[in-house]
Design an enzyme around this catalytic site. Structure first.
Site: not given
Ligand code: CA2
Length: 147
Positions: A13-14, A21, A26, A77, A80, A90, A101, A103-105, A110, A114
């Site tokens: 998601p997102n 944003r 990110y 990835n 959330a 599962d 798995e 993650h970008i961040s 954080r 998380r």
């Molecule tokens: O760091 C990551 O890749 C995350 O999986 C990104 C998720 C976050 O919930 C994880 O804790 C870490 C959020 C993705 C949202 O991506 C956005 C990108 C641009 C603007 C807003 C949200």
């Protein structure tokens, strides 16, 4: 070497908002930039990329089930859902396809919520904190595991 030469790259998601944003967290690259990065990287080792994004937990579960028959491995990835989804844990456990798995961040640097990954124990490993290079690092780990 695994039979399929396809690696499924799944995005939760997102992540469709990447580059639009929160560039401080990110980066400035879009999800289609990441897709190209993955294709270019994987092609050097003879792998093809099936790149997908969904905001729906159920669709991600279905794609993990599909991975069993269409993919040699999965770079995932889960956004959330990483921190909340027993269904994804599962689904990863239910398939024999290896999942990394990613993650970008750096999720561990954080917010507290998380720091926990419900998926991590079902995956072969976790990459976190290297910006969009986390995708190619996950592919490197997966390809190394498959060979
Ligand atoms: O760091 C990551 O890749 C995350 O999986 C990104 C998720 C976050 O919930 C994880 O804790 C870490 C959020 C993705 C949202 O991506 C956005 C990108 C641009 C603007 C807003 C949200």
């Amino acid at each position: 070497m695994a039979q399929s030469n396809t690696i499924l790259v799944l995005n939760g998601p997102n992540l469709n908002l990447l580059g639009q944003r929160e560039p401080g967290v990110y980066g400035a690259g879009t999800l289609s930039d990441v897709e190209k990065l993955c294709r270019d990287y994987a092609s050097k080792s003879g792998f093809e990329i099936d790149f997908r994004q969904s905001n729906s937990e159920g669709e991600l579960v279905t794609w993990l089930h599909e991975a069993e028959t269409v993919a040699a491995g999965v770079a995932f990835n889960a956004g959330a859902y990483t921190h909340t989804s027993i269904a994804l844990h599962d689904a990863i456990k239910a398939i024999s396809t290896p999942v990394v798995e990613l993650h970008i961040s750096n999720v561990h640097a954080r917010e507290e919520f998380r720091h926990t990954s419900i998926m991590a124990s079902a995956c072969i490993g976790q990459i976190s904190g290297f910006g969009t290079a986390s995708y190619t690092l996950a592919l490197q780990a997966l390809i190394g595991h498959l060979k």
